[in-house]
Every structure is written in structure tokens, then in C-alpha cells.
Design a protein around this motif. Structure first.
Motif, mmCIF file in Angstrom:
data_model
loop_
_atom_site.group_PDB
_atom_site.id
_atom_site.type_symbol
_atom_site.label_atom_id
_atom_site.label_comp_id
_atom_site.label_asym_id
_atom_site.label_seq_id
_atom_site.Cartn_x
_atom_site.Cartn_y
_atom_site.Cartn_z
ATOM 1 N N GLY A 35 0.808 -1.219 0.000
ATOM 2 C CA GLY A 35 0.000 0.000 0.000
ATOM 3 C C GLY A 35 0.838 1.264 0.000
ATOM 4 O O GLY A 35 0.408 2.304 -0.481
ATOM 5 N N THR A 36 2.031 1.185 0.543
ATOM 6 C CA THR A 36 2.962 2.313 0.519
ATOM 7 C C THR A 36 3.535 2.398 -0.887
ATOM 8 O O THR A 36 4.214 1.485 -1.336
ATOM 9 C CB THR A 36 4.090 2.110 1.549
ATOM 10 O OG1 THR A 36 3.504 2.009 2.846
ATOM 11 C CG2 THR A 36 5.075 3.267 1.515
ATOM 12 N N HIS A 37 3.241 3.489 -1.573
ATOM 13 C CA HIS A 37 3.675 3.634 -2.962
ATOM 14 C C HIS A 37 4.996 4.381 -3.043
ATOM 15 O O HIS A 37 5.284 5.228 -2.207
ATOM 16 C CB HIS A 37 2.620 4.365 -3.773
ATOM 17 C CG HIS A 37 1.366 3.569 -3.922
ATOM 18 N ND1 HIS A 37 0.190 4.109 -4.382
ATOM 19 C CD2 HIS A 37 1.084 2.261 -3.674
ATOM 20 C CE1 HIS A 37 -0.745 3.180 -4.414
ATOM 21 N NE2 HIS A 37 -0.228 2.044 -3.980
ATOM 22 N N VAL A 38 5.762 4.067 -4.066
ATOM 23 C CA VAL A 38 7.027 4.761 -4.320
ATOM 24 C C VAL A 38 6.872 5.467 -5.658
ATOM 25 O O VAL A 38 6.746 4.830 -6.696
ATOM 26 C CB VAL A 38 8.217 3.786 -4.356
ATOM 27 C CG1 VAL A 38 9.504 4.533 -4.661
ATOM 28 C CG2 VAL A 38 8.324 3.048 -3.028
ATOM 29 N N GLY A 39 6.861 6.796 -5.602
ATOM 30 C CA GLY A 39 6.667 7.559 -6.820
ATOM 31 C C GLY A 39 7.936 8.134 -7.395
ATOM 32 O O GLY A 39 8.121 8.158 -8.600
ATOM 33 N N CYS A 40 8.832 8.584 -6.544
ATOM 34 C CA CYS A 40 9.991 9.310 -7.061
ATOM 35 C C CYS A 40 11.324 8.806 -6.530
ATOM 36 O O CYS A 40 12.352 9.042 -7.131
ATOM 37 C CB CYS A 40 9.850 10.791 -6.733
ATOM 38 S SG CYS A 40 9.946 11.141 -4.949
ATOM 39 N N ASP A 41 11.324 8.142 -5.392
ATOM 40 C CA ASP A 41 12.555 7.673 -4.741
ATOM 41 C C ASP A 41 13.489 8.810 -4.341
ATOM 42 O O ASP A 41 14.667 8.590 -4.104
ATOM 43 C CB ASP A 41 13.309 6.678 -5.622
ATOM 44 C CG ASP A 41 13.231 5.256 -5.098
ATOM 45 O OD1 ASP A 41 12.834 5.065 -3.939
ATOM 46 O OD2 ASP A 41 13.578 4.344 -5.859
ATOM 47 N N THR A 42 12.984 10.036 -4.310
ATOM 48 C CA THR A 42 13.818 11.182 -3.929
ATOM 49 C C THR A 42 13.173 12.017 -2.829
ATOM 50 O O THR A 42 13.594 13.141 -2.586
ATOM 51 C CB THR A 42 14.093 12.087 -5.143
ATOM 52 O OG1 THR A 42 12.843 12.580 -5.637
ATOM 53 C CG2 THR A 42 14.838 11.345 -6.245
ATOM 54 N N SER A 43 12.138 11.528 -2.211
ATOM 55 C CA SER A 43 11.385 12.173 -1.127
ATOM 56 C C SER A 43 10.682 13.469 -1.554
ATOM 57 O O SER A 43 10.385 14.310 -0.734
ATOM 58 C CB SER A 43 12.260 12.413 0.108
ATOM 59 O OG SER A 43 13.150 13.485 -0.073
ATOM 60 N N GLN A 44 10.395 13.584 -2.836
ATOM 61 C CA GLN A 44 9.716 14.787 -3.327
ATOM 62 C C GLN A 44 8.202 14.642 -3.411
ATOM 63 O O GLN A 44 7.480 15.603 -3.223
ATOM 64 C CB GLN A 44 10.245 15.157 -4.719
ATOM 65 C CG GLN A 44 11.720 15.452 -4.758
ATOM 66 C CD GLN A 44 12.102 16.629 -3.899
ATOM 67 O OE1 GLN A 44 11.525 17.697 -4.020
ATOM 68 N NE2 GLN A 44 13.052 16.440 -3.012
ATOM 69 N N CYS A 45 7.704 13.425 -3.708
ATOM 70 C CA CYS A 45 6.278 13.293 -4.045
ATOM 71 C C CYS A 45 5.389 12.943 -2.865
ATOM 72 O O CYS A 45 4.184 13.205 -2.900
ATOM 73 C CB CYS A 45 6.082 12.276 -5.165
ATOM 74 S SG CYS A 45 6.264 10.552 -4.664
ATOM 75 N N GLY A 46 5.904 12.315 -1.828
ATOM 76 C CA GLY A 46 5.113 12.003 -0.645
ATOM 77 C C GLY A 46 4.259 10.755 -0.742
ATOM 78 O O GLY A 46 3.570 10.402 0.217
ATOM 79 N N ALA A 47 4.276 10.040 -1.866
ATOM 80 C CA ALA A 47 3.444 8.839 -2.018
ATOM 81 C C ALA A 47 3.832 7.749 -1.024
ATOM 82 O O ALA A 47 3.024 6.901 -0.683
ATOM 83 C CB ALA A 47 3.548 8.305 -3.443
ATOM 84 N N LEU A 55 5.351 9.809 13.918
ATOM 85 C CA LEU A 55 5.679 10.945 13.059
ATOM 86 C C LEU A 55 5.572 10.555 11.589
ATOM 87 O O LEU A 55 6.020 9.468 11.196
ATOM 88 C CB LEU A 55 7.101 11.432 13.341
ATOM 89 C CG LEU A 55 7.381 11.944 14.742
ATOM 90 C CD1 LEU A 55 8.859 12.258 14.908
ATOM 91 C CD2 LEU A 55 6.530 13.168 15.045
ATOM 92 N N ALA A 56 4.997 11.427 10.772
ATOM 93 C CA ALA A 56 4.907 11.177 9.337
ATOM 94 C C ALA A 56 6.294 11.344 8.726
ATOM 95 O O ALA A 56 6.953 12.362 8.939
ATOM 96 C CB ALA A 56 3.925 12.142 8.687
ATOM 97 N N VAL A 57 6.729 10.319 7.985
ATOM 98 C CA VAL A 57 8.026 10.368 7.307
ATOM 99 C C VAL A 57 7.867 9.819 5.895
ATOM 100 O O VAL A 57 6.993 9.000 5.625
ATOM 101 C CB VAL A 57 9.121 9.562 8.051
ATOM 102 C CG1 VAL A 57 9.359 10.088 9.444
ATOM 103 C CG2 VAL A 57 8.801 8.090 8.079
ATOM 104 N N LYS A 58 8.713 10.289 5.019
ATOM 105 C CA LYS A 58 8.758 9.753 3.661
ATOM 106 C C LYS A 58 9.675 8.539 3.703
ATOM 107 O O LYS A 58 10.876 8.672 3.906
ATOM 108 C CB LYS A 58 9.225 10.829 2.689
ATOM 109 C CG LYS A 58 8.196 11.953 2.586
ATOM 110 C CD LYS A 58 8.637 13.056 1.667
ATOM 111 C CE LYS A 58 7.565 14.140 1.600
ATOM 112 N NZ LYS A 58 7.980 15.264 0.771
#
Length: 163
Positions: A35-47, A55-58
Motif C-alpha cells: 500500500g505504501t507507494h514509491v513515486g519518485c525515490d527522492t522524497s519529493q512526491c510524498g506517495a 511521526l509522518a516520514v517519507k
């Protein structure tokens, strides 16, 4: 390879990881929580946003080894105990806060962190908090409506971008 153990969605889970394994990859590949999606692998997109020790973390910006012994919550852990959608998830559905659904797990995780810290955020606060999450489909208006609804606030008919 190192054996890692963490509590994920209330269950103690273990798996093997190399030192360079990202938390997002560990969750998806080793623990099979996709369910945790990987959109960019650079911590930019938040998916890939998850909660680590509240705590919310990328998760694409955190090494799995850093989470040894941690309490991790993924989108799979957001539903109610009976499997029904949480208030926030239901609000996303009711207010059409998703389209393709790719960003939705990260949006829900980020929004839930906001609501934990600020149970009645303003539209501007919601928009500011979600700046680290990219959605290419919705234009954010319905996502903002969903978060307002989940917070128990009235949802204005024409929520518009003000910032």
C-alpha cells in the motif's frame, strides 16, 4: 543481510535487509505491504509517507535499519479494527479526494498526522501541510474537502485554491 524487527500496524514483524535498504522497499518487498507507494525515490512526491513512532516520514528517505524496534504505521494500518474505512479514508471516498489513487496512501498518512496534531485545521493549514505530497490528478480541492470533512468541519461548496 541483517534481521530487522519492528511493530508494523500493531503486529511485530521481522525481515532481512541490507544496510542500504530503504524503509519503503523493506515494507513493500520484504514485508509485502504494498500500500505504501514509491513515486519518485527522492522524497519529493510524498506517495511513500508512513508513520514511524507517530511521526509522518517519507519512507524512501529513511533506511530500514533506522526503524529497528520502531512502531510503523502504513496505509494498511489506517482502517478500523473491523476492516471498515477510517473516518479520514471514508472522507476521501465521499468527497472524491482520489482519482488514480497513486498518491492517496501518502495523502491519507500525511493528513492523519495533521489531524492528530491539529484536529480542526483551516483550509490554508491543510494546503500548507500537504505541500510535500504531489497529486497529478485531483487538483487538491477534493482532498482539502475530505480533510475538512474528516475533521468534523463544514465543507464549503466551492473550496478554491487560495495559495
Amino acid at each position: 543481510m541483517t534481521k530487522l524487527t519492528m511493530t508494523v500496524n500493531g503486529r511485530k514483524m521481522s525481515g532481512d535487509a541490507e544496510g542500504r535498504t530503504l524503509l519503503s522497499d523493506f515494507l513493500r518487498q520484504e514485508l509485502e505491504l504494498t500500500g505504501t507507494h514509491v513515486g519518485c525515490d527522492t522524497s519529493q512526491c510524498g506517495a511513500c509517507t508512513v508513520h514511524v513512532d507517530g511521526l509522518a516520514v517519507k519512507s524512501c528517505a529513511v533506511l530500514a535499519m533506522e526503524c529497528e524496534g520502531a512502531e510503523v504505521t502504513t496505509i494498511e494500518g489506517m482502517a478500523n479494527k473491523d476492516g471498515s474505512l477510517s473516518v479520514l479514508q471514508q472522507a476521501f471516498q465521499d468527497h472524491h479526494g482520489l482519482q488514480c489513487g497513486f498518491c492517496t496512501p501518502g495523502m491519507v498518512m500525511s493528513a492523519s498526522a495533521l489531524l492528530k496534531d491539529n484536529p480542526r485545521p483551516s483550509e490554508a493549514e491543510i494546503r500548507h501541510h500537504l505541500e510535500g505530497n504531489i497529486c497529478r490528478c485531483t487538483g487538491y480541492h477534493n482532498i482539502v474537502k475530505a480533510v475538512l470533512a474528516a475533521s468534523g468541519q463544514p465543507v464549503p461548496e466551492g473550496v478554491t485554491a487560495t495559495e
